[in-house]
Design a protein around this motif. Structure first.
Motif, mmCIF file in Angstrom:
data_model
loop_
_atom_site.group_PDB
_atom_site.id
_atom_site.type_symbol
_atom_site.label_atom_id
_atom_site.label_comp_id
_atom_site.label_asym_id
_atom_site.label_seq_id
_atom_site.Cartn_x
_atom_site.Cartn_y
_atom_site.Cartn_z
ATOM 1 N N ALA A 13 21.585 65.155 12.258
ATOM 2 C CA ALA A 13 22.764 64.298 12.154
ATOM 3 C C ALA A 13 22.356 62.847 12.350
ATOM 4 O O ALA A 13 21.428 62.555 13.111
ATOM 5 C CB ALA A 13 23.791 64.704 13.201
ATOM 6 N N PRO A 14 22.997 61.939 11.652
ATOM 7 C CA PRO A 14 22.637 60.524 11.798
ATOM 8 C C PRO A 14 23.002 60.003 13.173
ATOM 9 O O PRO A 14 23.997 60.404 13.771
ATOM 10 C CB PRO A 14 23.473 59.841 10.709
ATOM 11 N N ALA A 15 22.180 59.095 13.671
ATOM 12 C CA ALA A 15 22.462 58.485 14.965
ATOM 13 C C ALA A 15 23.513 57.391 14.792
ATOM 14 O O ALA A 15 23.584 56.731 13.761
ATOM 15 C CB ALA A 15 21.183 57.890 15.553
ATOM 16 N N THR A 16 24.326 57.214 15.816
ATOM 17 C CA THR A 16 25.339 56.159 15.773
ATOM 18 C C THR A 16 24.646 54.804 15.870
ATOM 19 O O THR A 16 23.903 54.552 16.820
ATOM 20 C CB THR A 16 26.320 56.311 16.943
ATOM 21 N N PRO A 17 24.860 53.929 14.889
ATOM 22 C CA PRO A 17 24.178 52.632 14.918
ATOM 23 C C PRO A 17 24.766 51.725 15.997
ATOM 24 O O PRO A 17 25.953 51.787 16.298
ATOM 25 C CB PRO A 17 24.440 52.063 13.523
ATOM 26 N N THR A 18 23.925 50.892 16.558
ATOM 27 C CA THR A 18 24.435 49.864 17.454
ATOM 28 C C THR A 18 25.129 48.778 16.622
ATOM 29 O O THR A 18 24.958 48.702 15.401
ATOM 30 C CB THR A 18 23.301 49.227 18.267
ATOM 31 N N LEU A 19 25.877 47.919 17.286
ATOM 32 C CA LEU A 19 26.537 46.833 16.578
ATOM 33 C C LEU A 19 25.503 45.908 15.936
ATOM 34 O O LEU A 19 25.711 45.413 14.817
ATOM 35 C CB LEU A 19 27.426 46.047 17.540
ATOM 36 N N ALA A 20 24.370 45.694 16.602
ATOM 37 C CA ALA A 20 23.320 44.836 16.043
ATOM 38 C C ALA A 20 22.735 45.458 14.778
ATOM 39 O O ALA A 20 22.488 44.759 13.782
ATOM 40 C CB ALA A 20 22.227 44.596 17.077
ATOM 41 N N GLU A 21 22.490 46.775 14.816
ATOM 42 C CA GLU A 21 21.968 47.456 13.628
ATOM 43 C C GLU A 21 22.963 47.372 12.478
ATOM 44 O O GLU A 21 22.581 47.096 11.329
ATOM 45 C CB GLU A 21 21.678 48.925 13.960
ATOM 46 N N ALA A 22 24.218 47.591 12.779
ATOM 47 C CA ALA A 22 25.237 47.519 11.742
ATOM 48 C C ALA A 22 25.342 46.104 11.175
ATOM 49 O O ALA A 22 25.504 45.920 9.962
ATOM 50 C CB ALA A 22 26.589 47.969 12.292
ATOM 51 N N THR A 23 25.213 45.105 12.047
ATOM 52 C CA THR A 23 25.305 43.715 11.588
ATOM 53 C C THR A 23 24.215 43.404 10.579
ATOM 54 O O THR A 23 24.459 42.727 9.570
ATOM 55 C CB THR A 23 25.204 42.751 12.794
ATOM 56 N N ARG A 24 23.000 43.897 10.820
ATOM 57 C CA ARG A 24 21.906 43.650 9.877
ATOM 58 C C ARG A 24 22.202 44.284 8.519
ATOM 59 O O ARG A 24 21.907 43.690 7.467
ATOM 60 C CB ARG A 24 20.586 44.185 10.444
ATOM 61 N N VAL A 25 22.787 45.466 8.533
ATOM 62 C CA VAL A 25 23.114 46.136 7.269
ATOM 63 C C VAL A 25 24.251 45.402 6.546
ATOM 64 O O VAL A 25 24.210 45.221 5.326
ATOM 65 C CB VAL A 25 23.481 47.609 7.524
ATOM 66 N N TRP A 26 25.265 44.975 7.285
ATOM 67 C CA TRP A 26 26.361 44.236 6.650
ATOM 68 C C TRP A 26 25.863 42.913 6.062
ATOM 69 O O TRP A 26 26.334 42.491 4.990
ATOM 70 C CB TRP A 26 27.485 43.974 7.657
ATOM 71 N N LEU A 27 24.905 42.270 6.724
ATOM 72 C CA LEU A 27 24.340 41.038 6.174
ATOM 73 C C LEU A 27 23.574 41.340 4.888
ATOM 74 O O LEU A 27 23.683 40.591 3.900
ATOM 75 C CB LEU A 27 23.415 40.383 7.197
ATOM 76 N N LYS A 28 22.828 42.420 4.877
ATOM 77 C CA LYS A 28 22.099 42.814 3.664
ATOM 78 C C LYS A 28 23.071 43.050 2.514
ATOM 79 O O LYS A 28 22.851 42.580 1.386
ATOM 80 C CB LYS A 28 21.290 44.081 3.943
ATOM 81 N N ILE A 29 24.153 43.767 2.784
ATOM 82 C CA ILE A 29 25.149 44.042 1.748
ATOM 83 C C ILE A 29 25.780 42.733 1.263
ATOM 84 O O ILE A 29 25.980 42.536 0.059
ATOM 85 C CB ILE A 29 26.214 45.017 2.278
ATOM 86 N N GLY A 30 26.090 41.835 2.197
ATOM 87 C CA GLY A 30 26.691 40.563 1.817
ATOM 88 C C GLY A 30 25.786 39.720 0.939
ATOM 89 O O GLY A 30 26.250 39.034 0.017
ATOM 90 N N LEU A 31 24.476 39.772 1.180
ATOM 91 C CA LEU A 31 23.526 38.987 0.393
ATOM 92 C C LEU A 31 23.245 39.593 -0.974
ATOM 93 O O LEU A 31 22.865 38.879 -1.911
ATOM 94 C CB LEU A 31 22.204 38.844 1.160
ATOM 95 N N LEU A 32 23.446 40.897 -1.109
ATOM 96 C CA LEU A 32 23.105 41.594 -2.357
ATOM 97 C C LEU A 32 24.319 42.011 -3.173
ATOM 98 O O LEU A 32 24.167 42.695 -4.190
ATOM 99 C CB LEU A 32 22.267 42.845 -2.043
ATOM 100 N N SER A 33 25.509 41.604 -2.752
ATOM 101 C CA SER A 33 26.728 42.121 -3.382
ATOM 102 C C SER A 33 27.097 41.344 -4.640
ATOM 103 O O SER A 33 28.140 40.711 -4.734
ATOM 104 C CB SER A 33 27.889 42.097 -2.388
ATOM 105 N N PHE A 34 26.205 41.397 -5.634
ATOM 106 C CA PHE A 34 26.483 40.815 -6.943
ATOM 107 C C PHE A 34 27.181 41.869 -7.814
ATOM 108 O O PHE A 34 27.210 43.051 -7.496
ATOM 109 C CB PHE A 34 25.189 40.375 -7.629
ATOM 110 N N GLY A 35 27.717 41.411 -8.937
ATOM 111 C CA GLY A 35 28.186 42.344 -9.956
ATOM 112 C C GLY A 35 29.636 42.737 -9.882
ATOM 113 O O GLY A 35 30.042 43.684 -10.557
#
Length: 465
Positions: A13-35
């Protein structure tokens, strides 16, 4: 604990991400969200469902279906929703803001460059090519949405009626959307077979696994997602003043005729009626900005959409460009660049603040909304009307891109915009045709088409001047 994948194998089962881990992923999505929204939702699905399993397939689609019921950019609201599920209000704020901020900063920089160097011949030639590409992109978006939305003759009739109401009668955009919703609601009672589906996206054989959010629910860690009147009132008490307070303050201090008051009021209204995304509302915004307020000219609106297509984040950031130019021109004694920057910031605020309100207020009640057939039918009709709205946008753009002169012909209640045929720009027509072939026949991506048309525009202008 293990979770079953679609082939029956057991995996950790996937581990629950910390808020810091989630923030890094949301930043990645925000930078790559073209199209646009389709590409952005696909990116989130890959990152959050397939790769990290933070949320299961069914819950992801359920959240998306709810966001499709709301005005505003559904991809940004979906990010806010999932961030809120995992890390409460702070998580929703981080996810939603990081989805917006990279694109908003890029758009601010592009708007500054636009007003400073717009009339440099080379830049002017680039935007000549970009306009042709934007026309092709809007046509392609309309065709793509129509394949999903126009499933029967009733939906086709709604789309045609929406187009005619806008093109011939100049009907207000909110009235068209409201009328389509009423037709869908009534259609659910009279002909439910024609109005089923509600635009909801489903997928047979979706992989059955438990994501992080599902495990949090089992452990009783989603108490913040339980609806209550007290929570709803607290959300309203915080977010309504945050959203509308600056608009009211501007009205008191500057009066209703000030450009900043007009920007705040107009785009706050748009935030409530932007069903169907940026393409659906853009024709109405363009007509109001060009003809009612005189903030910019038609060609500049097309330029703004071209810039928005090249930035990450929601396509509705084209409104930031509109607000920037409006305040830049009506600066009222401020430095024009400072005024433009403040106008763009105000536009972003009143456009996206209500998106957080819709999620934090309504998300706890999504289970009640999920089985509401009347609401689903209303969304089906609105989605069909959006096809007609986008067709009107494509025609409006086409007239102003392909012809140097357009005139409004009034015949009784009808007031269509018609081209002066002698003013056809053959160069724009050739570029738009090539862009459509590239998109529709050869399936080129949006960025290559924009870049190719920009380069071709420079060549054409250089050798045909």
């Amino acid at each position: 604990m293990t979770a079953a994948t679609n082939d029956g194998a057991a995996t950790a089962a996937p581990a629950t991400p910390t808020l810091a881990e989630a923030t890094r992923v949301w930043l990645k999505i925000g930078l790559l969200s073209f199209g646009g929204p389709a590409g952005q939702i696909a990116l989130m699905h890959k990152e959050l469902v397939e790769d990290r399993r933070w949320i299961g397939e069914r819950r992801f689609l359920h959240a998306l279906n709810y966001c499709m019921l709301l005005p505003g950019p559904e991809a940004q609201q979906l990010a806010t929703y999932i961030g809120w599920l995992m890390h409460r209000t702070l998580g929703g704020l981080i996810a939603g803001l990081l989805f917006i901020l990279p694109g908003a900063l890029v758009m601010w920089g592009l708007a500054l460059l636009y007003v400073l160097y717009r009339h440099v011949p080379l830049v002017d030639a680039v935007f000549f090519g970009v306009k042709a590409a934007v026309l092709a992109i809007v046509v392609e978006a309309g065709l793509r949405i129509s394949k999903r939305a126009l499933k029967n003759r009733a939906m086709v009739a709604i789309a045609i009626a929406a187009f005619l109401a806008l093109f011939l009668l100049k009907a207000p955009f909110p009235l068209v959307i409201f009328g389509a919703g009423i037709i869908g609601w009534l259609g659910n009672r009279w002909a439910p077979a024609l109005f089923g589906g509600g635009g909801h996206i489903g997928k047979d054989g979706a992989p059955e696994f438990k994501g992080v959010v599902d495990l949090m629910f089992e452990r009783g860690e989603l108490s913040h997602a339980e609806p209550s009147i007290g929570k709803a009132l607290r959300v309203l008490a915080i977010w309504l003043p945050l959203w509308l307070g600056p608009v009211a303050l501007l009205w008191v201090l500057l009066g209703g005729g000030n450009v900043f008051t007009q920007i705040g009021g107009f785009f706050s209204a748009m935030a409530v009626v932007t069903f169907g995304g940026a393409y659906a509302v853009l024709a109405y915004v363009a007509q109001a900005a060009v003809e009612t307020y005189g903030w910019l000219v038609a060609g500049e609106m097309v330029d703004g959409l071209g810039l928005a297509e090249t930035t990450p984040g929601p396509l509705i950031l084209v409104l930031q460009f509109t607000g920037f130019l409006a305040a830049w021109r009506g600066h009222g004694g401020l430095d024009p660049l400072v005024a433009g920057s403040l106008g763009g910031l105000l536009t972003v605020w009143v456009t996206f603040a209500p998106c957080f309100l819709w999620i934090f207020l309504g998300a706890p009640y999504i289970e009640a909304l999920r089985g509401n057939k009347a609401l689903s039918a209303a969304l089906t009709a609105i989605t069909a009307a959006v096809v007609g709205v986008i067709a009107n946008l494509a025609l409006w753009f086409g007239l102003h891109v392909l012809f140097r002169m357009v005139q409004t012909v009034v015949v009784g209640p009808l007031a269509p915009d018609l081209p002066v045929l002698a003013s056809l720009d053959w160069r724009a027509a050739v570029l738009a045709a090539l862009a459509m072939v590239a998109l529709l026949r050869f399936k080129f991506g949006m960025i290559p088409v924009l870049a190719g048309c920009a380069a071709a525009g420079v060549i054409l202008v250089r050798f045909t001047a």
